[in-house]
Design a protein around this motif. Structure first.
Motif, PDB file in Angstrom:
ATOM      1  N   THR A  58       0.831  -1.203   0.000  1.00  0.00           N
ATOM      2  CA  THR A  58       0.000   0.000   0.000  1.00  0.00           C
ATOM      3  C   THR A  58       0.866   1.254   0.000  1.00  0.00           C
ATOM      4  O   THR A  58       0.611   2.205  -0.743  1.00  0.00           O
ATOM      5  CB  THR A  58      -0.949  -0.006   1.208  1.00  0.00           C
ATOM      6  N   MET A  67      -2.999   7.001   1.213  1.00  0.00           N
ATOM      7  CA  MET A  67      -3.705   6.310   2.292  1.00  0.00           C
ATOM      8  C   MET A  67      -4.600   7.284   3.058  1.00  0.00           C
ATOM      9  O   MET A  67      -5.750   6.980   3.364  1.00  0.00           O
ATOM     10  CB  MET A  67      -2.693   5.666   3.246  1.00  0.00           C
ATOM     11  N   VAL A 106      -8.765   1.060   2.612  1.00  0.00           N
ATOM     12  CA  VAL A 106      -7.452   1.658   2.370  1.00  0.00           C
ATOM     13  C   VAL A 106      -6.462   0.580   1.926  1.00  0.00           C
ATOM     14  O   VAL A 106      -5.760   0.747   0.927  1.00  0.00           O
ATOM     15  CB  VAL A 106      -6.937   2.390   3.635  1.00  0.00           C
ATOM     16  N   GLY A 110      -4.960   0.114  -1.817  1.00  0.00           N
ATOM     17  CA  GLY A 110      -3.505   0.183  -1.928  1.00  0.00           C
ATOM     18  C   GLY A 110      -2.920  -1.030  -2.616  1.00  0.00           C
ATOM     19  O   GLY A 110      -2.028  -0.917  -3.459  1.00  0.00           O
TER      20      GLY A 110
END
Length: 132
Positions: A58, A67, A106, A110
């Motif tokens: 990520t 993020m 998130v 990612g």
């Protein structure tokens, strides 16, 4: 389908670590540490490795700013749902599940960002080659 699988895997990883039910690593390891220390340590290390894989991928794909941006968009969406009366934030357990959902988005985005960018732009990413 690729994004969905990555997102579900991130959701399961976060939910296995902690959730409001009794079925999570944090609760299990704190209750069984004395008699199951080697197993608790093994599971903790496996979770740690999974988090390293997800967080490294990520951070490499969308970075800290990305993020934060995905988390901010998810938070804004939850705020809109709350503001229009669709979502009630009075339930603590529901709030924990919403947090797990937001964090899994998130991590899922990612990990899938290269696939998403390729579909949007038509360009293919290549990994950095380590120099020896």
């Amino acid at each position: 389908m690729g994004f969905f699988v990555r997102w579900v895997a991130a959701f399961v990883l976060l939910a296995l670590t902690f959730n409001p039910t009794q079925w999570n690593y944090v609760r299990w390891s704190s209750q069984h540490w004395e008699e199951q220390m080697p197993l608790a340590l093994l599971f903790g290390l496996l979770l740690f490795v999974a988090y390293l894989i997800y967080l490294r991928a990520t951070l490499r794909s969308i970075g800290l700013f990305g993020m934060g941006l995905v988390l901010a968009i998810t938070g804004a969406l939850l705020w809109v749902l709350y503001d229009y009366g669709i979502l009630d934030l009075g339930n603590r357990n529901q709030n924990v599940w919403l947090g797990i959902f937001a964090l899994s988005l998130v991590l899922g985005i990612g990990l899938s960002w290269s696939l998403i960018r390729r579909r949007l732009s038509g360009q293919v990413d290549i990994d950095d080659v380590d120099e020896e």
